[in-house]
Design a protein around this motif. Structure first.
Motif, PDB file in Angstrom:
ATOM      1  N   PRO A 109       0.947  -1.379  -0.142  1.00  0.00           N
ATOM      2  CA  PRO A 109      -0.040  -0.012   0.045  1.00  0.00           C
ATOM      3  C   PRO A 109       0.661   1.248   0.050  1.00  0.00           C
ATOM      4  N   HIS A 110       0.377   2.496  -0.362  1.00  0.00           N
ATOM      5  CA  HIS A 110       0.769   3.647   0.187  1.00  0.00           C
ATOM      6  C   HIS A 110       1.350   3.758   1.335  1.00  0.00           C
ATOM      7  N   GLN A 111       2.395   4.382   1.555  1.00  0.00           N
ATOM      8  CA  GLN A 111       2.736   4.526   2.809  1.00  0.00           C
ATOM      9  C   GLN A 111       2.778   5.423   3.710  1.00  0.00           C
ATOM     10  N   ALA A 112       1.439   5.901   3.952  1.00  0.00           N
ATOM     11  CA  ALA A 112       1.148   7.262   4.580  1.00  0.00           C
ATOM     12  C   ALA A 112       1.323   7.035   6.147  1.00  0.00           C
ATOM     13  N   ASN A 113       0.614   5.989   6.793  1.00  0.00           N
ATOM     14  CA  ASN A 113       1.328   5.732   8.295  1.00  0.00           C
ATOM     15  C   ASN A 113       0.923   4.188   8.527  1.00  0.00           C
ATOM     16  N   THR A 114       1.503   3.908   9.866  1.00  0.00           N
ATOM     17  CA  THR A 114       1.192   2.789   9.970  1.00  0.00           C
ATOM     18  C   THR A 114      -0.354   2.453  10.354  1.00  0.00           C
ATOM     19  N   ARG A 115      -0.797   3.248  11.148  1.00  0.00           N
ATOM     20  CA  ARG A 115      -2.135   3.183  11.523  1.00  0.00           C
ATOM     21  C   ARG A 115      -3.245   2.872  10.519  1.00  0.00           C
ATOM     22  N   ILE A 116      -3.027   3.699   9.419  1.00  0.00           N
ATOM     23  CA  ILE A 116      -3.788   3.499   8.275  1.00  0.00           C
ATOM     24  C   ILE A 116      -3.789   2.075   7.645  1.00  0.00           C
ATOM     25  N   ILE A 117      -2.492   1.529   7.406  1.00  0.00           N
ATOM     26  CA  ILE A 117      -2.154   0.579   6.796  1.00  0.00           C
ATOM     27  C   ILE A 117      -2.732  -0.694   7.668  1.00  0.00           C
ATOM     28  N   ASP A 118      -2.416  -0.589   8.856  1.00  0.00           N
ATOM     29  CA  ASP A 118      -2.923  -1.843   9.889  1.00  0.00           C
ATOM     30  C   ASP A 118      -4.281  -1.828   9.675  1.00  0.00           C
ATOM     31  N   GLY A 119      -5.109  -0.784   9.698  1.00  0.00           N
ATOM     32  CA  GLY A 119      -6.579  -0.724   9.785  1.00  0.00           C
ATOM     33  C   GLY A 119      -7.147  -1.406   8.281  1.00  0.00           C
ATOM     34  N   ALA A 120      -6.535  -0.907   7.432  1.00  0.00           N
ATOM     35  CA  ALA A 120      -6.732  -1.426   5.846  1.00  0.00           C
ATOM     36  C   ALA A 120      -6.385  -3.073   6.140  1.00  0.00           C
ATOM     37  N   ALA A 121      -5.523  -3.560   6.536  1.00  0.00           N
ATOM     38  CA  ALA A 121      -4.983  -4.957   6.592  1.00  0.00           C
ATOM     39  C   ALA A 121      -6.008  -5.589   7.428  1.00  0.00           C
ATOM     40  N   THR A 168       5.276  -3.243   4.883  1.00  0.00           N
ATOM     41  CA  THR A 168       5.360  -1.598   5.106  1.00  0.00           C
ATOM     42  C   THR A 168       6.942  -1.473   5.386  1.00  0.00           C
ATOM     43  N   ASN A 169       7.140  -0.137   5.163  1.00  0.00           N
ATOM     44  CA  ASN A 169       8.512   0.516   5.145  1.00  0.00           C
ATOM     45  C   ASN A 169       8.267   2.080   5.749  1.00  0.00           C
ATOM     46  N   VAL A 170       7.081   2.437   6.188  1.00  0.00           N
ATOM     47  CA  VAL A 170       6.885   3.794   6.468  1.00  0.00           C
ATOM     48  C   VAL A 170       7.748   4.045   7.623  1.00  0.00           C
ATOM     49  N   ASP A 171       7.988   3.127   8.500  1.00  0.00           N
ATOM     50  CA  ASP A 171       8.700   3.418   9.887  1.00  0.00           C
ATOM     51  C   ASP A 171      10.127   3.457   9.409  1.00  0.00           C
ATOM     52  N   LYS A 172      10.797   3.036   8.124  1.00  0.00           N
ATOM     53  CA  LYS A 172      12.200   3.389   7.821  1.00  0.00           C
ATOM     54  C   LYS A 172      12.143   4.798   6.795  1.00  0.00           C
ATOM     55  N   THR A 173      11.309   4.806   6.033  1.00  0.00           N
ATOM     56  CA  THR A 173      11.535   5.884   5.017  1.00  0.00           C
ATOM     57  C   THR A 173      10.467   7.126   5.358  1.00  0.00           C
TER      58      THR A 173
END
Length: 94
Positions: A20-32, A44-49
């Motif tokens: 997914p688009h790496q906006a933020n972890t909360r959004i990615i986790d909710g979609a998953a 996810t790589n948003v935590d690194k990038t």
């Protein structure tokens, strides 16, 4: 993402990875969670990038491939969203 999978005549179990688009972890986790996918199937790589805007999906795809998480023949979903409630998803077979 679900609609793309259904239109392809597949089920989510046929999909190796969602990138997914790496906006933020909360959004990615909710979609998953909504798709019923474990964290092992959503890259996810948003935590690194951080959020790299339009570059985040291709960079994440490259990193997932480099890490051996996706390989030739795998079916993956690329999904992005932006301002104004715009979104798009595609099914890709590597």
């Amino acid at each position: 993402s679900q609609r793309v999978v259904e239109k392809a005549g597949l089920q989510m179990d046929d999909i190796k990875m969602v990138i997914p688009h790496q906006a933020n972890t909360r959004i990615i986790d909710g979609a998953a969670k909504r798709l019923g996918l474990g964290k092992d199937r959503v890259f996810t790589n948003v935590d690194k990038t951080g959020n790299m805007s339009s570059a985040c999906i291709p960079v994440a795809l490259y990193e997932a491939h480099k890490q051996g998480l996706v390989q030739a023949g795998d079916k993956i979903i690329l999904v992005g969203f932006g301002g104004g409630l715009t979104w798009a998803a595609m099914l890709l077979e590597l």
